[in-house]
Design an enzyme around this catalytic site. Structure first.
Site, PDB file in Angstrom:
ATOM      1  N   GLU A 166      58.819  -4.383   8.588  1.00 55.01           N
ATOM      2  CA  GLU A 166      60.499  -4.740   8.727  1.00 55.01           C
ATOM      3  C   GLU A 166      61.124  -3.637   8.343  1.00 55.01           C
ATOM      4  O   GLU A 166      61.952  -4.500   7.443  1.00 55.01           O
ATOM      5  CB  GLU A 166      60.091  -6.586   8.413  1.00 55.01           C
ATOM      6  CG  GLU A 166      59.526  -7.138   9.663  1.00 55.01           C
ATOM      7  CD  GLU A 166      59.948  -9.187   9.437  1.00 55.01           C
ATOM      8  OE1 GLU A 166      59.734  -9.259  10.498  1.00 55.01           O
ATOM      9  OE2 GLU A 166      59.939  -9.411   8.399  1.00 55.01           O
TER      10      GLU A 166
HETATM   11  C1  TNX Z   1      57.168 -11.923  10.017  1.00 51.00           C
HETATM   12  S1  TNX Z   1      54.384 -11.003  10.003  1.00 51.00           S
HETATM   13  C2  TNX Z   1      56.952 -10.931   8.743  1.00 51.00           C
HETATM   14  C3  TNX Z   1      57.534 -11.990   7.758  1.00 51.00           C
HETATM   15  C4  TNX Z   1      57.973 -13.680   7.924  1.00 51.00           C
HETATM   16  C5  TNX Z   1      57.009 -14.080   9.062  1.00 51.00           C
HETATM   17  C6  TNX Z   1      57.411 -15.393   9.306  1.00 51.00           C
HETATM   18  C7  TNX Z   1      55.294 -10.152   8.743  1.00 51.00           C
HETATM   19  C8  TNX Z   1      54.526  -8.304   8.651  1.00 51.00           C
HETATM   20  N1  TNX Z   1      56.627 -10.078   8.134  1.00 51.00           N
HETATM   21  O1  TNX Z   1      57.831 -11.841   6.550  1.00 51.00           O
HETATM   22  O2  TNX Z   1      57.152 -14.770   6.411  1.00 51.00           O
HETATM   23  O3  TNX Z   1      57.001 -13.305  10.144  1.00 51.00           O
HETATM   24  O4  TNX Z   1      56.586 -16.451  10.521  1.00 51.00           O
END
Ligand code: TNX
Length: 562
Positions: free
Chosen positions: A350
Site C-alpha cells: 500500500e
Molecule cells: C490491508 S494486508 C493492509 C493492512 C490493514 C488490513 C486491514 C496489507 C498488506 N495491508 O494495512 O491493516 O488491510 O484488513
C-alpha cells in the site's frame, strides 16, 4: 455411546483406508445411524484432533492407563525429546496424582512407558511428521526431527480430556485409546500474524497466542512490528523509535514495545514450541511512527505528528536519502541478529507516495540488505513488481486472483486480475515461493457476519465455513504446487484492543486455517470438520479462550468417552 459401538463402526469400515481414515462413505452412514439413531448425519466426531491426521487406525481393544508407574522415556542424547517429554509430563501431572518421571531410555520400553524417539522413524515422515502408537501397555512417538515429536505430543494432548489443560482440584484417572496414527503436514508454512502495531499486545499475551497456535500445529508467527500508528521493537542506537514512535496506538491509547531482551525471550519461547517468528518492519509505506521519531527520515526534514487513525497509504520513507538505508541496515541487522528463523518481512504494501520505478528500486535495494544479513526477504504481494531473488517469499493478500467471478466483472477489473496473476507467476519463475493469505478467505480481522461488532468488511465476511471449506489447488491452480510454501492467517488490529478481542476473531477460524495448512484437501470435509471443531469448546472453555460460539458449529459435540 460406549467404545464398543465405535469399534463396530470401525470394523464395518474394515482396516483403515490409507489417506481416508474414517470418512469412507459407507462408514459415515453406518456411523451416523449408530450414533445419532436417525436422520441428521454425523452427530459425534470420532475424535477431536485438529488438524486431522493423515491416517488414524483404532485398536479399540487396547487402552493405555496412566498410573504411578507411567514413565516418559527419551534417548540419552536427545535433549529436545527430554524437553518435549517434560511438557507432556506437566500436562499429565495436571490431572493425575503424580507427574510421570522423564527418564533416559535404556533397553526395552517397559510397561507403562511413553517413548519419544527418533530411532527407527521412517524418513518418509519428513521433518515435521510423526507416528504415534498407543497400545494397552505402551505409547510410542517416532519422528525424524524434534518437531515431529512435539506434534505427536500435541496429538496425544487432543486425545486426552481438557482436564489436562489446568491443575485439577482432585486427581482423575487418565487414559489414551489404543490407536496408530501416521501424520505429516501438507505445507511447511502454517502461519498466523499478529498486528501489534495498530494495538500493542504485551509479551504474555503474545506468548499465550503462541501456545494456542502450537496446540494446532501452526509453525509460523508473523509479527507486524511497525506501522503508521506504532513502532514496537527496540533498535539499539535509535531510541526515539520506541520511546516516541511506540508511545501510542490506534485511538490514542498508551502503546508499548518489546525491549531487545523481551523480543529475544519471545522468539525463544516460540522456538521451544516449534514456531518460527517472522518479524515484519513494514517499509517504505506504513512508516509514520518512524517518520515522527526521526525528522531526518523525511524528505522535507520535518518530523511527522504521531498518528492514531486508521488510514493507509499516506506515509513513506525518503527513498533518496542515504540515512534511510543506514537506518534500515541497522534495523534489519539488529532484528535479524536476534531472530533465529530465516526470514525478514519488509512489508512493502500500500505505497501511494512513490512512483512504481522508485518503489521497485527501493525493494531491490532492501532485498540485498536483507540477504546481506543472512535472511530471506518476504513481503506483501506488491513486492512481486521487483526482481526477486531465489528464496524470496511473496505473501499474497489481495483478493485479486482470477476466479469464476471474473465472468461478471467489467473488463478493466478482469484485466487487473490477469495482470496480478502474471506478476506472481513471474516472481515464482524467478525462484520465489508464495505464502497464501487471500484476504477474502484468511483475514481473521474480517467480520464473521454483518452483526459481528469487531472487525472490518472490506475483503468480505468469511465465516468458519468460508475460511475452511475451499481447495487451495483449485483456487490457485496456475501456481505450481512446489511454489506454494503454505498458508497464513493475518490478524490486523485496527478494531481489536485486547487479547480477548484478538481471540474472538481468531477462534474458531484459526483452527480451520491450521487444518487447511496441515491436512490434504482430499481428507477435509466441512460436515465432519464442524463436529470436531464443536468438540473443542470444552478445551477452549477451560483454557479461557474468548471464542465465537458460531451458530454454524455444534458446540456440545464431543466424543462421549472423554
Ligand atoms: C490491508 S494486508 C493492509 C493492512 C490493514 C488490513 C486491514 C496489507 C498488506 N495491508 O494495512 O491493516 O488491510 O484488513
Amino acid at each position: 455411546m460406549n467404545r464398543k459401538l465405535i469399534a463396530k463402526s470401525q470394523n464395518h469400515l474394515g482396516s483403515t483406508v490409507p489417506g481416508q481414515p474414517f470418512l469412507a462413505q459407507s462408514g459415515v452412514l453406518f456411523f451416523s445411524v449408530l450414533v445419532a439413531g436417525c436422520g441428521g448425519g454425523l452427530d459425534k466426531p470420532e475424535h477431536t484432533i485438529i488438524p486431522l491426521p493423515v491416517t488414524v487406525e483404532w485398536a479399540v481393544a487396547d487402552t493405555f492407563h496412566f498410573t504411578e508407574e507411567t514413565r516418559i522415556l527419551f534417548d540419552s542424547t536427545d535433549t529436545e525429546a527430554e524437553r518435549i517429554g517434560e511438557f507432556l509430563s506437566g500436562l499429565i501431572g495436571n490431572s493425575t496424582e503424580t507427574m510421570p518421571a522423564v527418564e533416559v531410555y535404556s533397553t526395552d520400553v517397559p510397561d507403562g512407558g511413553i517413548y519419544l524417539t527418533r530411532e527407527g522413524a521412517s524418513p518418509s515422515l519428513g521433518s515435521e511428521g510423526y507416528e504415534l502408537t498407543v497400545t494397552g501397555s505402551q505409547v510410542i512417538v517416532r519422528a525424524v526431527e524434534p518437531a515431529g515429536l512435539f506434534y505427536g505430543v500435541q496429538t496425544i494432548r487432543h486425545l486426552l480430556p481438557p482436564v489436562v489443560e489446568y491443575t485439577a482440584a482432585y486427581p482423575r484417572p487418565l487414559f489414551l485409546p489404543g490407536v496408530h496414527i501416521t501424520d505429516q503436514p501438507r505445507f511447511q508454512w502454517r502461519g498466523t500474524m499478529l498486528d501489534v502495531a495498530r494495538h500493542f499486545l504485551p509479551l504474555h499475551d503474545v506468548k499465550r497466542f503462541i501456545d494456542l497456535a502450537a496446540l494446532y500445529k501452526l509453525n509460523r508467527l508473523h509479527l507486524h512490528l511497525s506501522d503508521d500508528q506504532g513502532w514496537r521493537v527496540e533498535i539499539p542506537g535509535w531510541p526515539n523509535l520506541t520511546e516516541h514512535g511506540g508511545s501510542t496506538e490506534v485511538g490514542g491509547g498508551v502503546g508499548g514495545y518489546y525491549s531487545t531482551d523481551e523480543y529475544t525471550e519471545l522468539v525463544e519461547y516460540a522456538q521451544e514450541r516449534f514456531v518460527t517468528v517472522v518479524p515484519e518492519i513494514d517499509i517504505p509505506g506504513h512508516t509514520n511512527a518512524a517518520l515522527a521519531s526521526y525528522a531526518d527520515l523525511n524528505c522535507d526534514g520535518i518530523a511527522r505528528n504521531l498518528y492514531i487513525g486508521t488510514n493507509v497509504g499516506f506515509s513513506t520513507l525518503c527513498v533518496d536519502k542515504d540515512i534511510t538505508y543506514e537506518f534500515l541496515d541497522d534495523v534489519i541487522r539488529e532484528i535479524s541478529s536476534r531472530t533465529p528463523g530465516p526470514y525478514f518481512h519488509v512489508g512493502g504494501d500500500e505505497v501511494e507516495e512513490l512512483s512504481e520505478e522508485e518503489y521497485i528500486t527501493f525493494i531491490e535495494r532492501i532485498q540485498s540488505i536483507v540477504n546481506s544479513h543472512g535472511k530471506r526477504m518476504i513481503g506483501w504481494d506488491e513486492i512481486a513488481l521487483a526482481d526477486l531473488a531465489v528464496g524470496s517469499v511473496v505473501q499474497l493478500w489481495r483478493p485479486y486472483w482470477p476466479s469464476d467471478e471474473m465472468e461478471e466483472m467489467d473488463s478493466a477489473q478482469a484485466a487487473l486480475r490477469v495482470e496480478f496473476e502474471a506478476g506472481i507467476l513471474r516472481a515464482v519463475d524467478a525462484g520465489a515461493t508464495v505464502v497464501l493469505s487471500p484476504a477474502d478467505r484468511l483475514y481473521l480481522d474480517m467480520k464473521y457476519d454483518t452483526s459481528t461488532v469487531l472487525g472490518l468488511t472490506w475483503a468480505g465476511i468469511p465465516d468458519e465455513r468460508g475460511s475452511y471449506d475451499w481447495k487451495i489447488s483449485d483456487e490457485f491452480s496456475s501456481l505450481p504446487e512446489g511454489a506454494i510454501a503454505g498458508v497464513e492467517a493475518p490478524l490486523w488490529s485496527e478494531t481489536l484492543g485486547t487479547l480477548e478481542d484478538f481471540e474472538y476473531m481468531a477462534f474458531p477460524r484459526l483452527a480451520g486455517v491450521a487444518e487447511l495448512g496441515w491436512t490434504s484437501a482430499s481428507l477435509r470435509e466441512w460436515e465432519e470438520y464442524r463436529m470436531r471443531l464443536g468438540a473443542q469448546s470444552a478445551r477452549w472453555t477451560v483454557l479461557g479462550i474468548n471464542f465465537r460460539r458460531s451458530p454454524l458449529i455444534p458446540w456440545d459435540a464431543g466424543p462421549s468417552e472423554h
